[in-house]
Design an enzyme around this catalytic site. Structure first.
Site, PDB file in Angstrom:
ATOM      1  N   SER A 231       9.764  91.312  16.300  1.00  0.00           N
ATOM      2  CA  SER A 231       8.928  90.995  15.133  1.00  0.00           C
ATOM      3  C   SER A 231       9.785  91.167  13.874  1.00  0.00           C
ATOM      4  O   SER A 231      10.841  91.815  13.942  1.00  0.00           O
ATOM      5  CB  SER A 231       7.757  91.988  15.093  1.00  0.00           C
ATOM      6  OG  SER A 231       7.054  91.905  13.871  1.00  0.00           O
TER       7      SER A 231
ATOM      8  N   TYR B  34       3.777 100.373  16.053  1.00  0.00           N
ATOM      9  CA  TYR B  34       4.157  98.961  16.200  1.00  0.00           C
ATOM     10  C   TYR B  34       5.600  98.745  15.741  1.00  0.00           C
ATOM     11  O   TYR B  34       6.407  98.123  16.430  1.00  0.00           O
ATOM     12  CB  TYR B  34       3.185  98.090  15.399  1.00  0.00           C
ATOM     13  CG  TYR B  34       3.381  96.606  15.597  1.00  0.00           C
ATOM     14  CD1 TYR B  34       2.806  95.960  16.694  1.00  0.00           C
ATOM     15  CD2 TYR B  34       4.145  95.850  14.712  1.00  0.00           C
ATOM     16  CE1 TYR B  34       2.989  94.602  16.885  1.00  0.00           C
ATOM     17  CE2 TYR B  34       4.334  94.495  14.901  1.00  0.00           C
ATOM     18  CZ  TYR B  34       3.742  93.866  15.985  1.00  0.00           C
ATOM     19  OH  TYR B  34       3.934  92.520  16.179  1.00  0.00           O
TER      20      TYR B  34
HETATM   21  P1  NAP Z   1      -2.405  87.611  20.807  1.00  0.00           P
HETATM   22  O1  NAP Z   1      -2.981  86.319  20.408  1.00  0.00           O
HETATM   23  O2  NAP Z   1      -3.233  88.842  20.745  1.00  0.00           O
HETATM   24  O3  NAP Z   1      -1.770  87.442  22.263  1.00  0.00           O
HETATM   25  C1  NAP Z   1      -1.238  88.522  22.974  1.00  0.00           C
HETATM   26  C2  NAP Z   1      -1.568  88.346  24.439  1.00  0.00           C
HETATM   27  O4  NAP Z   1      -0.999  89.444  25.174  1.00  0.00           O
HETATM   28  C3  NAP Z   1      -3.072  88.351  24.697  1.00  0.00           C
HETATM   29  O5  NAP Z   1      -3.426  87.381  25.657  1.00  0.00           O
HETATM   30  C4  NAP Z   1      -3.279  89.756  25.232  1.00  0.00           C
HETATM   31  O6  NAP Z   1      -4.458  89.922  25.996  1.00  0.00           O
HETATM   32  C5  NAP Z   1      -2.027  89.937  26.042  1.00  0.00           C
HETATM   33  N1  NAP Z   1      -1.807  91.338  26.390  1.00  0.00           N
HETATM   34  C6  NAP Z   1      -2.203  92.447  25.696  1.00  0.00           C
HETATM   35  N2  NAP Z   1      -1.881  93.542  26.379  1.00  0.00           N
HETATM   36  C7  NAP Z   1      -1.295  93.142  27.529  1.00  0.00           C
HETATM   37  C8  NAP Z   1      -0.755  93.821  28.647  1.00  0.00           C
HETATM   38  N3  NAP Z   1      -0.790  95.156  28.738  1.00  0.00           N
HETATM   39  N4  NAP Z   1      -0.222  93.086  29.654  1.00  0.00           N
HETATM   40  C9  NAP Z   1      -0.207  91.742  29.604  1.00  0.00           C
HETATM   41  N5  NAP Z   1      -0.736  91.032  28.576  1.00  0.00           N
HETATM   42  C10 NAP Z   1      -1.255  91.739  27.552  1.00  0.00           C
HETATM   43  O7  NAP Z   1      -1.130  87.953  19.889  1.00  0.00           O
HETATM   44  P2  NAP Z   1       0.088  87.040  19.379  1.00  0.00           P
HETATM   45  O8  NAP Z   1       0.022  87.036  17.913  1.00  0.00           O
HETATM   46  O9  NAP Z   1       0.200  85.780  20.150  1.00  0.00           O
HETATM   47  O10 NAP Z   1       1.284  88.029  19.767  1.00  0.00           O
HETATM   48  C11 NAP Z   1       2.218  87.770  20.799  1.00  0.00           C
HETATM   49  C12 NAP Z   1       3.433  88.635  20.547  1.00  0.00           C
HETATM   50  O11 NAP Z   1       3.998  88.297  19.273  1.00  0.00           O
HETATM   51  C13 NAP Z   1       3.138  90.132  20.487  1.00  0.00           C
HETATM   52  O12 NAP Z   1       4.176  90.850  21.101  1.00  0.00           O
HETATM   53  C14 NAP Z   1       3.122  90.418  18.994  1.00  0.00           C
HETATM   54  O13 NAP Z   1       3.422  91.754  18.695  1.00  0.00           O
HETATM   55  C15 NAP Z   1       4.202  89.473  18.524  1.00  0.00           C
HETATM   56  N6  NAP Z   1       4.160  89.130  17.099  1.00  0.00           N
HETATM   57  C16 NAP Z   1       3.105  88.479  16.566  1.00  0.00           C
HETATM   58  C17 NAP Z   1       3.097  88.160  15.212  1.00  0.00           C
HETATM   59  C18 NAP Z   1       1.953  87.438  14.563  1.00  0.00           C
HETATM   60  O14 NAP Z   1       1.949  87.318  13.323  1.00  0.00           O
HETATM   61  N7  NAP Z   1       0.982  86.932  15.303  1.00  0.00           N
HETATM   62  C19 NAP Z   1       4.189  88.508  14.410  1.00  0.00           C
HETATM   63  C20 NAP Z   1       5.262  89.171  14.994  1.00  0.00           C
HETATM   64  C21 NAP Z   1       5.249  89.473  16.342  1.00  0.00           C
HETATM   65  P3  NAP Z   1      -5.777  90.425  25.136  1.00  0.00           P
HETATM   66  O15 NAP Z   1      -6.179  89.228  24.357  1.00  0.00           O
HETATM   67  O16 NAP Z   1      -6.732  90.857  26.107  1.00  0.00           O
HETATM   68  O17 NAP Z   1      -5.316  91.565  24.275  1.00  0.00           O
END
Ligand code: NAP
Length: 254
Positions: free
Chosen positions: A145, A158
């Site tokens: 991130s 985080y």
């Molecule tokens: P998201 O829409 O919440 O997707 C994350 C997915 O991971 C969801 O399907 C979630 O299931 C699943 N998950 C959660 N815990 C898990 C576990 N223990 N084992 C397997 N799957 C699990 O979030 P996103 O924004 O796409 O984020 C994806 C990645 O990008 C994350 O690592 C996040 O930290 C990183 N990131 C995101 C942003 C941003 O602005 N969006 C910025 C920087 C980094 P549930 O829906 O049930 O929780």
């Protein structure tokens, strides 16, 4: 025309939502065979249907990345179904609870570290073991991130987890380069996904503030991360390893 991931077998964690789902669709477009892993079956199966509609071969595996046995099971499923593993996108993650460092509970700390950092390590452990068994070669991309490259206040667990992912990526790239296994990370800026949606529900002012802070003056879309991941996993990135790569509208340049 063959895609840049033609016939490659790719495991994606957190495939049921947001960045993972968008990346799965891009991998499908680029010809990959997909192993879609998520802790929630509903989202994972929805993504599976999407990639199948795009003509890709794929399976869904229920997998909690914080459990070593689940992760080993997902890699075993990839091998049982497709015979090998060529690439992996270790992307599953949670935001945890926001708040000052001295107010962060041990429970929140442990949960965020278990999924975001231990989960990435467990995935790499199983994936690299399989890649070595196949004779070497492969590409892994971890999701760090912007909060893995710079301090962001009010989310200590985080930030620590994402800095950990960036460090682990660099160290493992050095260890496994000689085996032809490339290991990189993407460091997304603010991306429009359910995760940021949940954060903006609590702090509606944040969305505009974040967008205004970006040189490109907007939030990113999940597919803009997926395109970078597809390139990093492809042979087009054959000399790129050990890179935590910002994909953030230019924020790290400020
Ligand atoms: P998201 O829409 O919440 O997707 C994350 C997915 O991971 C969801 O399907 C979630 O299931 C699943 N998950 C959660 N815990 C898990 C576990 N223990 N084992 C397997 N799957 C699990 O979030 P996103 O924004 O796409 O984020 C994806 C990645 O990008 C994350 O690592 C996040 O930290 C990183 N990131 C995101 C942003 C941003 O602005 N969006 C910025 C920087 C980094 P549930 O829906 O049930 O929780």
């Amino acid at each position: 025309m063959a895609g840049i991931l033609d016939r490659k077998v790719a495991l994606i964690t957190g495939a049921g939502s947001g960045i993972g789902q968008a990346t799965a669709r891009i991998f499908a477009r680029e010809g990959a065979r997909l192993v879609l892993a998520d802790v929630v079956e509903e989202g994972g199966n929805r993504t599976l249907k999407m990639v199948q509609d795009l003509g890709a071969e794929g399976i869904f595996v229920r997998c909690d990345v914080s459990r070593g046995s689940d992760v080993e099971g997902a890699v075993a499923q990839a091998v049982a179904t497709f015979g090998r593993l060529d690439c992996a996108f270790n992307n599953a993650g949670i935001e945890g609870q926001g708040g000052d460092t001295h107010l962060c509970s041990e429970e929140n700390w442990n949960r965020v570290i278990a999924i975001n950092l231990t989960g990435v390590w467990l995935c790499m452990k199983a994936e690299i073991a399989q890649m070595l068994k196949q004779g070497g070669g492969g590409a892994i991309v971890n999701t760090s991130s912007g909060a893995g490259l710079a301090g962001v206040p009010h989310m200590p667990a985080y930030v620590a987890s994402k800095h950990g992912v960036a460090g682990l990526t660099r160290a493992a790239a050095i260890e496994y380069g000689k085996h032809g296994i490339r290991i990189n990370a993407v460091c997304p800026g603010p991306i429009r996904t359910p995760m940021t949606g949940r954060m903006f529900e609590k702090r509606p002012d944040m969305e505009q503030k974040m967008a205004r802070a970006e040189p490109l003056r907007r939030m990113g879309e999940p597919g803009e991360i997926g395109e970078a991941v597809a390139w990093l996993c492809s042979d087009h990135a054959s000399y790129v390893t050990g890179l935590p790569m910002p994909v953030d509208g230019g924020f790290m340049a400020t």
